[in-house]
Design a protein around this motif. Structure first.
Motif: not given
Length: 233
Positions: A87-88, A94-95, A127-128, A148-153
């Motif tokens: 659960d990213r 949490r981070a 992830e943070l 599960s949620h790749p970074a965008q520009a």
């Protein structure tokens, strides 16, 4: 003299019993959020925190799991960490809660913050960073590189240092290549160091594969990155 104090805070109804490690002096000091390996907060994590405090950083050795979850075996730790690894968004929240906790401390300069983690904690630090968190750097030591949620520009403002192990069964080559593609597409400032002849967990003094020379080298890399991005600003 380095000072250590219990640091209790809360996230999502869970009581977290972290440890704040402070350098000598009054501060405010640049702050580092340190996230433990999947086995939980222990002496190895605290040793890393103490080493960074000796370099002038205020370090929150975060209790990521909470006071009611203390894995006693590696099997228990595997179960505990899956709550976050699967659960990213929860891992990110949490981070961020832990980051906010150290940022609000009177001894910390909230304009100079970084995140650091080992294995599970390295994945959490990345992830943070993917959330546009107000950190200047994030350091991952043999941490998970998938998401599960790749970074965008524009999502990542932090400078990233990733240290990984060759032929790592925990962080396979596919994760590294996907991460490289993700970071380049997001326009992130990042660097990756590949270490050979060591195993995943080599920086954990309690691990059978602990390698003191490699651990010392990596500690120097960590300190150098934090000094450059946080202390010398």
């Amino acid at each position: 003299m380095i000072r250590e104090q219990d640091f209790e805070h809360e996230h999502d109804g869970t009581r977290l019993q972290s440890v704040l490690v402070l350098p000598d002096g009054d501060g405010p000091f640049p702050g580092v959020l340190l996230i433990h390996e999947f086995t939980g907060l222990g002496e190895s994590t605290l040793d890393h925190a103490r080493a960074l405090a000796a370099e002038g950083f205020a370090v929150l050795a975060a209790d990521f799991y909470g006071s009611e979850l203390r894995p006693a075996t590696r099997d228990e730790a595997a179960t505990a960490h899956r709550v976050f690894r699967d659960d990213r968004p929860f891992m990110r929240r949490r981070a961020r809660a832990c980051l906010d906790a150290i940022a609000q401390h009177s001894a910390v300069d909230e304009s100079r913050l970084g995140a650091l983690g080992f294995s599970f904690g390295g994945g959490a630090a990345l992830e943070l960073a993917r959330t546009d968190a107000p950190i200047d750097c994030a350091v991952s030591i043999y941490g998970y590189l998938d998401t599960s949620h790749p970074a965008q520009a524009g999502d990542i403002r932090a400078q990233l240092l990733v240290v990984r192990v060759a032929e790592d069964p925990v962080v396979p080559e596919k994760q590294a290549s996907d991460f490289e593609e993700e970071m380049n597409a997001a326009g992130a400032e990042w660097d990756m160091v590949l270490l050979r002849d060591v195993e995943h967990g080599f920086a954990d003094v309690g691990n059978d594969c602990f390698e003191a020379p490699a651990a010392s080298r990596v500690q120097d890399m960590i300190a150098g990155t934090l000094i450059e991005t946080l202390r010398e600003r």
